[in-house]
Write a protein that holds these residues in place. Structure first.
Motif, mmCIF file in Angstrom:
data_model
loop_
_atom_site.group_PDB
_atom_site.id
_atom_site.type_symbol
_atom_site.label_atom_id
_atom_site.label_comp_id
_atom_site.label_asym_id
_atom_site.label_seq_id
_atom_site.Cartn_x
_atom_site.Cartn_y
_atom_site.Cartn_z
ATOM 1 N N TRP A 126 0.844 -1.199 0.000
ATOM 2 C CA TRP A 126 0.000 0.000 0.000
ATOM 3 C C TRP A 126 0.875 1.244 0.000
ATOM 4 O O TRP A 126 0.571 2.212 -0.671
ATOM 5 C CB TRP A 126 -0.950 -0.016 1.197
ATOM 6 N N LEU A 127 1.949 1.195 0.748
ATOM 7 C CA LEU A 127 2.911 2.293 0.756
ATOM 8 C C LEU A 127 4.299 1.669 0.804
ATOM 9 O O LEU A 127 4.535 0.741 1.569
ATOM 10 C CB LEU A 127 2.703 3.209 1.957
ATOM 11 N N GLU A 128 5.201 2.162 -0.045
ATOM 12 C CA GLU A 128 6.567 1.636 -0.086
ATOM 13 C C GLU A 128 7.546 2.772 -0.312
ATOM 14 O O GLU A 128 7.182 3.829 -0.836
ATOM 15 C CB GLU A 128 6.726 0.624 -1.226
ATOM 16 N N SER A 129 8.791 2.510 0.052
ATOM 17 C CA SER A 129 9.850 3.466 -0.266
ATOM 18 C C SER A 129 9.997 3.535 -1.785
ATOM 19 O O SER A 129 9.917 2.530 -2.474
ATOM 20 C CB SER A 129 11.177 3.012 0.348
ATOM 21 N N GLU A 130 10.193 4.747 -2.270
ATOM 22 C CA GLU A 130 10.254 4.945 -3.713
ATOM 23 C C GLU A 130 11.568 4.464 -4.313
ATOM 24 O O GLU A 130 11.614 4.000 -5.439
ATOM 25 C CB GLU A 130 10.023 6.427 -4.030
ATOM 26 N N SER A 131 12.642 4.584 -3.574
ATOM 27 C CA SER A 131 13.952 4.178 -4.092
ATOM 28 C C SER A 131 14.783 3.603 -2.947
ATOM 29 O O SER A 131 14.404 3.674 -1.783
ATOM 30 C CB SER A 131 14.660 5.371 -4.728
ATOM 31 N N GLU A 132 15.914 3.038 -3.288
ATOM 32 C CA GLU A 132 16.799 2.485 -2.255
ATOM 33 C C GLU A 132 17.338 3.595 -1.367
ATOM 34 O O GLU A 132 17.575 4.686 -1.862
ATOM 35 C CB GLU A 132 17.944 1.732 -2.919
ATOM 36 N N PRO A 133 17.565 3.374 -0.131
ATOM 37 C CA PRO A 133 17.309 2.148 0.624
ATOM 38 C C PRO A 133 15.820 2.016 0.964
ATOM 39 O O PRO A 133 15.164 2.996 1.308
ATOM 40 C CB PRO A 133 18.147 2.333 1.892
ATOM 41 N N TYR A 134 15.305 0.799 0.831
ATOM 42 C CA TYR A 134 13.891 0.546 1.087
ATOM 43 C C TYR A 134 13.684 0.408 2.590
ATOM 44 O O TYR A 134 13.964 -0.629 3.177
ATOM 45 C CB TYR A 134 13.436 -0.713 0.342
ATOM 46 N N VAL A 135 13.201 1.486 3.191
ATOM 47 C CA VAL A 135 13.099 1.523 4.655
ATOM 48 C C VAL A 135 11.659 1.606 5.158
ATOM 49 O O VAL A 135 11.437 1.554 6.362
ATOM 50 C CB VAL A 135 13.911 2.709 5.234
ATOM 51 N N GLN A 136 10.679 1.731 4.266
ATOM 52 C CA GLN A 136 9.281 1.847 4.696
ATOM 53 C C GLN A 136 8.414 0.974 3.805
ATOM 54 O O GLN A 136 8.597 0.905 2.589
ATOM 55 C CB GLN A 136 8.805 3.298 4.612
ATOM 56 N N GLN A 137 7.459 0.311 4.451
ATOM 57 C CA GLN A 137 6.533 -0.558 3.745
ATOM 58 C C GLN A 137 5.271 -0.646 4.583
ATOM 59 O O GLN A 137 5.345 -0.738 5.809
ATOM 60 C CB GLN A 137 7.185 -1.929 3.576
ATOM 61 N N ALA A 138 4.118 -0.612 3.941
ATOM 62 C CA ALA A 138 2.869 -0.666 4.706
ATOM 63 C C ALA A 138 1.809 -1.427 3.931
ATOM 64 O O ALA A 138 1.792 -1.433 2.701
ATOM 65 C CB ALA A 138 2.367 0.744 5.016
ATOM 66 N N SER A 139 0.935 -2.066 4.678
ATOM 67 C CA SER A 139 -0.250 -2.703 4.105
ATOM 68 C C SER A 139 -1.470 -1.991 4.683
ATOM 69 O O SER A 139 -1.339 -0.992 5.390
ATOM 70 C CB SER A 139 -0.266 -4.193 4.457
ATOM 71 N N LEU A 140 -2.632 -2.522 4.387
ATOM 72 C CA LEU A 140 -3.849 -1.954 4.983
ATOM 73 C C LEU A 140 -3.860 -2.177 6.493
ATOM 74 O O LEU A 140 -4.485 -1.424 7.235
ATOM 75 C CB LEU A 140 -5.081 -2.594 4.334
ATOM 76 N N TRP A 141 -3.104 -3.181 6.961
ATOM 77 C CA TRP A 141 -3.197 -3.621 8.341
ATOM 78 C C TRP A 141 -2.037 -3.150 9.211
ATOM 79 O O TRP A 141 -2.205 -3.012 10.416
ATOM 80 C CB TRP A 141 -3.276 -5.141 8.394
ATOM 81 N N GLU A 142 -0.841 -2.932 8.636
ATOM 82 C CA GLU A 142 0.306 -2.571 9.452
ATOM 83 C C GLU A 142 1.297 -1.727 8.670
ATOM 84 O O GLU A 142 1.288 -1.705 7.441
ATOM 85 C CB GLU A 142 1.005 -3.823 10.005
ATOM 86 N N SER A 143 2.135 -1.030 9.422
ATOM 87 C CA SER A 143 3.193 -0.201 8.854
ATOM 88 C C SER A 143 4.531 -0.723 9.361
ATOM 89 O O SER A 143 4.699 -0.932 10.561
ATOM 90 C CB SER A 143 3.004 1.258 9.262
ATOM 91 N N CYS A 144 5.478 -0.928 8.446
ATOM 92 C CA CYS A 144 6.774 -1.487 8.804
ATOM 93 C C CYS A 144 7.890 -0.543 8.382
ATOM 94 O O CYS A 144 7.833 0.048 7.297
ATOM 95 C CB CYS A 144 6.987 -2.844 8.142
ATOM 96 N N THR A 145 8.894 -0.407 9.244
ATOM 97 C CA THR A 145 10.079 0.389 8.932
ATOM 98 C C THR A 145 11.314 -0.411 9.317
ATOM 99 O O THR A 145 11.239 -1.369 10.100
ATOM 100 C CB THR A 145 10.092 1.718 9.708
ATOM 101 N N ARG A 146 12.439 -0.023 8.763
ATOM 102 C CA ARG A 146 13.713 -0.607 9.149
ATOM 103 C C ARG A 146 14.810 0.407 8.890
ATOM 104 O O ARG A 146 14.662 1.314 8.065
ATOM 105 C CB ARG A 146 13.989 -1.915 8.407
ATOM 106 N N GLY A 147 15.917 0.234 9.593
ATOM 107 C CA GLY A 147 17.059 1.103 9.377
ATOM 108 C C GLY A 147 17.742 0.785 8.057
ATOM 109 O O GLY A 147 17.518 -0.274 7.456
ATOM 110 N N GLN A 148 18.598 1.673 7.602
ATOM 111 C CA GLN A 148 19.258 1.478 6.319
ATOM 112 C C GLN A 148 20.154 0.245 6.310
ATOM 113 O O GLN A 148 20.303 -0.404 5.288
ATOM 114 C CB GLN A 148 20.064 2.729 5.947
ATOM 115 N N GLU A 149 20.746 -0.082 7.427
ATOM 116 C CA GLU A 149 21.633 -1.240 7.508
ATOM 117 C C GLU A 149 20.921 -2.472 8.072
ATOM 118 O O GLU A 149 21.461 -3.579 8.026
ATOM 119 C CB GLU A 149 22.853 -0.907 8.388
#
Length: 196
Positions: free
Chosen positions: A35-58
């Protein structure tokens, strides 16, 4: 050879088939993590209808938080899910309506009305999600609403198109059932002297 016009009886399965396609796209939207994603590298954000996920660059592991902890997250999920459930019901009703030989055209128009309700619920969910997500969830880097969100909109567009067809189909009842005799046009009386 099968000749099939826009409103012919042999092509009656096109509308339920389109509803089935909308259901498949709705399932992809409900289950997809895009539903939502990082547009370019590093891919640090991702989300669905149910949850939002993040991670550090490394970091390789995603840290996820449920969107069901937010009122707007529950509202977006509930409205889209209610629309999806009504869509499945409309699909079942359309299969029943087009299976019987004597098509009930008022029944078909009712399915069209329900499909407009489906579209309203889905649009509400699809509008609440990006507006409130951008306001309340901290975004990292450049992000875009991605493929699963697009499948949600594609399902809604197909539903709106089907709703119009289901509502307008009773206007062509005689053509669909084959009750109209063909009309022949002749260019001059010399070509059809027996008409005089």
């Amino acid at each position: 050879m099968v000749v099939c016009g826009l409103a012919c009886w042999r092509c009656r399965w096109l509308l339920p088939l389109l509803l089935g396609l909308a259901i498949i796209m709705g399932i992809i939207a409900l289950a997809g993590r895009g539903w939502l994603e990082s547009e370019s590298e590093p891919y640090v954000q991702q989300a669905s209808l149910w949850e939002s996920c993040t991670r550090g660059q490394e970091d390789l592991n995603w840290n996820c938080e449920s969107l069901m902890d937010y009122g707007w997250g529950r509202a977006a999920a509930a409205t889209y899910l209610v629309g999806f459930v009504i869509l499945v019901i409309c699909f079942a009703l359309a299969v029943i309506a087009f299976s019987i030989e004597i098509l009930r055209f008022n029944f078909v128009r009712g399915i069209g009305g329900l499909l407009f309700v489906v579209a309203a619920f889905q649009i509400i969910g699809l509008v609440i999600y990006p507006v409130k997500f951008a306001e309340e969830i901290p975004l990292t880097g450049d992000n875009m609403f991605s493929w699963a969100y697009g499948f949600g909109w594609a399902s809604t567009v197909v539903v709106i198109g089907c709703a119009f067809f289901f509502c307008c189909l009773p206007n062509w009842e005689d053509e669909v059932l084959g009750n109209i005799k063909p009309t022949y046009y002749y260019s001059s009386p010399e070509r059809a002297p027996y008409l005089n």
